[in-house]
Design a protein around this motif. Structure first.
Motif, PDB file in Angstrom:
ATOM      1  N   LEU A   1      -2.182   2.489  -6.383  1.00 49.22           N
ATOM      2  CA  LEU A   1      -2.840   1.492  -7.230  1.00 49.22           C
ATOM      3  C   LEU A   1      -4.178   1.990  -7.771  1.00 49.22           C
ATOM      4  O   LEU A   1      -5.034   1.187  -8.160  1.00 49.22           O
ATOM      5  CB  LEU A   1      -3.046   0.192  -6.446  1.00 49.22           C
ATOM      6  CG  LEU A   1      -1.761  -0.479  -5.938  1.00 49.22           C
ATOM      7  CD1 LEU A   1      -2.068  -1.768  -5.201  1.00 49.22           C
ATOM      8  CD2 LEU A   1      -0.804  -0.767  -7.104  1.00 49.22           C
ATOM      9  N   ALA A   2      -4.330   3.317  -7.807  1.00 48.42           N
ATOM     10  CA  ALA A   2      -5.527   3.888  -8.439  1.00 48.42           C
ATOM     11  C   ALA A   2      -5.419   3.681  -9.952  1.00 48.42           C
ATOM     12  O   ALA A   2      -4.317   3.585 -10.511  1.00 48.42           O
ATOM     13  CB  ALA A   2      -5.611   5.369  -8.106  1.00 48.42           C
ATOM     14  N   PRO A   3      -6.530   3.600 -10.632  1.00 50.69           N
ATOM     15  CA  PRO A   3      -7.912   3.714 -10.148  1.00 50.69           C
ATOM     16  C   PRO A   3      -8.554   2.390  -9.795  1.00 50.69           C
ATOM     17  O   PRO A   3      -9.720   2.354  -9.445  1.00 50.69           O
ATOM     18  CB  PRO A   3      -8.612   4.349 -11.339  1.00 50.69           C
ATOM     19  CG  PRO A   3      -7.934   3.726 -12.514  1.00 50.69           C
ATOM     20  CD  PRO A   3      -6.481   3.585 -12.124  1.00 50.69           C
ATOM     21  N   THR A   4      -7.782   1.285  -9.866  1.00 49.25           N
ATOM     22  CA  THR A   4      -8.384  -0.033  -9.642  1.00 49.25           C
ATOM     23  C   THR A   4      -8.711  -0.274  -8.173  1.00 49.25           C
ATOM     24  O   THR A   4      -9.783  -0.783  -7.842  1.00 49.25           O
ATOM     25  CB  THR A   4      -7.450  -1.140 -10.149  1.00 49.25           C
ATOM     26  OG1 THR A   4      -7.117  -0.891 -11.510  1.00 49.25           O
ATOM     27  CG2 THR A   4      -8.123  -2.498 -10.041  1.00 49.25           C
ATOM     28  N   PHE A   5      -7.770   0.108  -7.293  1.00 49.47           N
ATOM     29  CA  PHE A   5      -7.941  -0.205  -5.870  1.00 49.47           C
ATOM     30  C   PHE A   5      -7.988   1.060  -5.030  1.00 49.47           C
ATOM     31  O   PHE A   5      -7.281   2.036  -5.299  1.00 49.47           O
ATOM     32  CB  PHE A   5      -6.794  -1.095  -5.372  1.00 49.47           C
ATOM     33  CG  PHE A   5      -6.780  -2.464  -5.989  1.00 49.47           C
ATOM     34  CD1 PHE A   5      -7.655  -3.442  -5.546  1.00 49.47           C
ATOM     35  CD2 PHE A   5      -5.897  -2.771  -7.009  1.00 49.47           C
ATOM     36  CE1 PHE A   5      -7.640  -4.708  -6.111  1.00 49.47           C
ATOM     37  CE2 PHE A   5      -5.872  -4.027  -7.576  1.00 49.47           C
ATOM     38  CZ  PHE A   5      -6.754  -5.003  -7.141  1.00 49.47           C
ATOM     39  N   ALA A   6      -8.829   0.981  -3.985  1.00 47.20           N
ATOM     40  CA  ALA A   6      -8.874   2.035  -2.966  1.00 47.20           C
ATOM     41  C   ALA A   6      -8.092   1.516  -1.754  1.00 47.20           C
ATOM     42  O   ALA A   6      -6.928   1.160  -1.878  1.00 47.20           O
ATOM     43  CB  ALA A   6     -10.312   2.370  -2.614  1.00 47.20           C
ATOM     44  N   SER A   7      -8.709   1.457  -0.580  1.00 49.74           N
ATOM     45  CA  SER A   7      -8.008   0.991   0.619  1.00 49.74           C
ATOM     46  C   SER A   7      -7.738  -0.507   0.542  1.00 49.74           C
ATOM     47  O   SER A   7      -8.629  -1.302   0.233  1.00 49.74           O
ATOM     48  CB  SER A   7      -8.853   1.294   1.870  1.00 49.74           C
ATOM     49  OG  SER A   7      -8.264   0.748   3.022  1.00 49.74           O
ATOM     50  N   LEU A   8      -6.498  -0.900   0.839  1.00 44.85           N
ATOM     51  CA  LEU A   8      -6.101  -2.299   0.884  1.00 44.85           C
ATOM     52  C   LEU A   8      -5.503  -2.565   2.267  1.00 44.85           C
ATOM     53  O   LEU A   8      -4.392  -2.101   2.575  1.00 44.85           O
ATOM     54  CB  LEU A   8      -5.064  -2.616  -0.200  1.00 44.85           C
ATOM     55  CG  LEU A   8      -5.511  -2.431  -1.649  1.00 44.85           C
ATOM     56  CD1 LEU A   8      -4.348  -2.695  -2.601  1.00 44.85           C
ATOM     57  CD2 LEU A   8      -6.691  -3.343  -1.976  1.00 44.85           C
ATOM     58  N   ILE A   9      -6.227  -3.278   3.102  1.00 44.79           N
ATOM     59  CA  ILE A   9      -5.782  -3.543   4.464  1.00 44.79           C
ATOM     60  C   ILE A   9      -5.252  -4.966   4.543  1.00 44.79           C
ATOM     61  O   ILE A   9      -5.948  -5.922   4.203  1.00 44.79           O
ATOM     62  CB  ILE A   9      -6.919  -3.336   5.468  1.00 44.79           C
ATOM     63  CG1 ILE A   9      -7.401  -1.885   5.420  1.00 44.79           C
ATOM     64  CG2 ILE A   9      -6.453  -3.677   6.886  1.00 44.79           C
ATOM     65  CD1 ILE A   9      -8.563  -1.600   6.334  1.00 44.79           C
ATOM     66  N   GLU A  10      -4.014  -5.082   5.008  1.00 45.50           N
ATOM     67  CA  GLU A  10      -3.344  -6.380   5.074  1.00 45.50           C
ATOM     68  C   GLU A  10      -3.151  -6.792   6.528  1.00 45.50           C
ATOM     69  O   GLU A  10      -2.732  -5.992   7.372  1.00 45.50           O
ATOM     70  CB  GLU A  10      -1.994  -6.312   4.381  1.00 45.50           C
ATOM     71  CG  GLU A  10      -1.213  -7.623   4.412  1.00 45.50           C
ATOM     72  CD  GLU A  10       0.162  -7.501   3.774  1.00 45.50           C
ATOM     73  OE1 GLU A  10       0.787  -8.545   3.529  1.00 45.50           O
ATOM     74  OE2 GLU A  10       0.610  -6.356   3.536  1.00 45.50           O
ATOM     75  N   MET A  11      -3.444  -8.055   6.808  1.00 47.86           N
ATOM     76  CA  MET A  11      -3.170  -8.624   8.127  1.00 47.86           C
ATOM     77  C   MET A  11      -1.759  -9.174   8.111  1.00 47.86           C
ATOM     78  O   MET A  11      -1.426 -10.039   7.302  1.00 47.86           O
ATOM     79  CB  MET A  11      -4.177  -9.722   8.467  1.00 47.86           C
ATOM     80  CG  MET A  11      -3.983 -10.340   9.837  1.00 47.86           C
ATOM     81  SD  MET A  11      -5.333 -11.498  10.233  1.00 47.86           S
ATOM     82  CE  MET A  11      -4.757 -12.130  11.805  1.00 47.86           C
ATOM     83  N   THR A  12      -0.914  -8.659   9.023  1.00 46.20           N
ATOM     84  CA  THR A  12       0.499  -9.010   9.026  1.00 46.20           C
ATOM     85  C   THR A  12       0.949  -9.499  10.402  1.00 46.20           C
ATOM     86  O   THR A  12       0.164  -9.569  11.344  1.00 46.20           O
ATOM     87  CB  THR A  12       1.359  -7.793   8.638  1.00 46.20           C
ATOM     88  OG1 THR A  12       1.398  -6.876   9.747  1.00 46.20           O
ATOM     89  CG2 THR A  12       0.781  -7.073   7.421  1.00 46.20           C
ATOM     90  N   ASN A  13       2.236  -9.799  10.507  1.00 48.70           N
ATOM     91  CA  ASN A  13       2.866 -10.135  11.780  1.00 48.70           C
ATOM     92  C   ASN A  13       3.709  -8.973  12.289  1.00 48.70           C
ATOM     93  O   ASN A  13       4.731  -9.158  12.938  1.00 48.70           O
ATOM     94  CB  ASN A  13       3.749 -11.378  11.641  1.00 48.70           C
ATOM     95  CG  ASN A  13       2.944 -12.651  11.509  1.00 48.70           C
ATOM     96  OD1 ASN A  13       2.855 -13.235  10.431  1.00 48.70           O
ATOM     97  ND2 ASN A  13       2.337 -13.097  12.601  1.00 48.70           N
ATOM     98  N   GLY A  14       3.251  -7.760  12.004  1.00 52.26           N
ATOM     99  CA  GLY A  14       4.023  -6.579  12.368  1.00 52.26           C
ATOM    100  C   GLY A  14       3.833  -6.081  13.776  1.00 52.26           C
ATOM    101  O   GLY A  14       4.408  -5.050  14.154  1.00 52.26           O
ATOM    102  N   GLY A  15       3.051  -6.772  14.593  1.00 47.90           N
ATOM    103  CA  GLY A  15       2.819  -6.308  15.955  1.00 47.90           C
ATOM    104  C   GLY A  15       3.901  -6.751  16.919  1.00 47.90           C
ATOM    105  O   GLY A  15       4.437  -7.859  16.810  1.00 47.90           O
TER     106      GLY A  15
END
Length: 330
Positions: A79-93
């Motif tokens: 998603l460059a150049p608009t976004f750098a790191s995108l951290i999502e909170m999920t239910n993947g644990g």
């Protein structure tokens, strides 16, 4: 406002719109046998499963390719150049815990009471860190890459707590009675194996922007037991068994592969109360922490790229500490 400007690329953290509270399933089975009026033995199997637990993932990792460097990480994100790191909170644990637990209990009688516990357990998960918006999986392209022993996994855990009131010696000479009679002594003995060691590369050689690459396992990390202490402190495990991960990979060593230093400790205390007057009582007390002065070492360095500390132990917990006190009660 229309005049607002944003410095690109943007770093962003957010919730999965379908995020929900996770759940655990627990199951256990216990058998108990009473040997006497005051002595009981329990044996249990305990298991838990955690599902849909809180987890965090990198949704915009840099893609490795020819010419990749750490300086052009943001340019290689989808998603460059608009976004750098995108951290999502999920239910993947998710997690799994299984344990055999044994307890021997002596209820207070004849001045004695003690409880001894031993647990043989294994805990597995794909992330043990609860810090908000903290990614723990080195490989953002493989959600199962981080599944392994939990950071807090302790295979063997034993503890013994006891209290014993010495006889009052009421019919003994007053000097003997005063010196030896009526003391109360307590002790706590703890022994457990070490928590896991996760060997990291220390460099972002995957060029993903996550920066949690593990080292490559290229040999046997075990060293002979019974080595002199100075050798064990300078090389807790075979550091030549690990190397920097190959460029473009996340490291092939399993998560939490090694066991850290174990823990052994005995705390002991003695106390006695003396009646000074009808309303005034004096208690003298001695507390002895780590009474055997056992050295409980901290975990060794676990970053392959930190050659000066890799595999070396540089710290330990407190030595023997003695504490004496007197208390007046009225």
């Amino acid at each position: 406002t229309a005049a607002s400007t944003f410095i690109l690329p943007l770093t962003y953290q957010y919730f999965d719109p379908h995020w929900h509270a996770g759940h655990t399933n627990g199951y256990n089975f216990t058998i108990e046998h009473q040997f006497s009026r005051n002595l009981v033995l329990r044996a249990s199997y305990v298991g838990t499963e955690g599902r849909d637990l809180q987890a965090f993932k990198e949704d915009n990792p840099a893609v490795y390719g020819p010419g990749a460097t750490t300086s052009n990480t943001n340019n290689r994100r989808p998603l460059a150049p608009t976004f750098a790191s995108l951290i999502e909170m999920t239910n993947g644990g998710y997690s799994n815990y299984n344990a055999a637990q044994f307890t021997l209990q002596h209820r207070f009688a004849h001045g004695l009471s003690f409880v001894a516990n031993y647990t043989f357990a294994k805990s597995l998960d794909n992330g043990s860190v609860e810090a908000q918006l903290t990614v723990t999986n080195p490989d953002p392209f493989n959600p199962n890459f981080n599944y392994g022993r939990s950071d807090f996994n302790t295979t063997h855990n034993f503890s013994l707590w006891g209290i014993y009131n010495l006889p009052l010696l009421e019919h003994s000479h007053r000097l003997v009675r005063g010196a030896l009679g009526g003391w109360q002594t307590t002790a706590i003995w703890s022994w457990r194996t070490g928590v896991p060691i996760n060997v990291l590369s220390g460099q972002d050689r995957s060029y993903s922007g996550v920066g949690l690459d593990r080292g490559d396992l290229v040999g046997n990390p075990s060293l002979p037991s019974g080595r002199p202490l100075n050798q064990a402190l300078s090389a807790f495990f075979n550091i030549s068994a690990f190397a920097l991960n190959a460029v473009g990979t996340f490291g092939n060593s399993p998560r939490n592969l090694l066991d850290g230093p174990g823990f052994f400790n005995v705390d002991w205390s003695v106390a006695k109360s003396f009646r000074v007057t009808e309303r005034l009582t004096m208690q003298v007390r001695g507390d002895f922490f780590n009474v055997l002065n056992n050295a409980n070492f901290s975990a060794p360095g676990a970053s392959v790229s930190s050659t000066s500390t890799f595999g070396k132990i540089s710290a330990a917990s407190d030595p023997r500490i003695l504490q004496f006190s007197m208390r007046l009660r009225f």
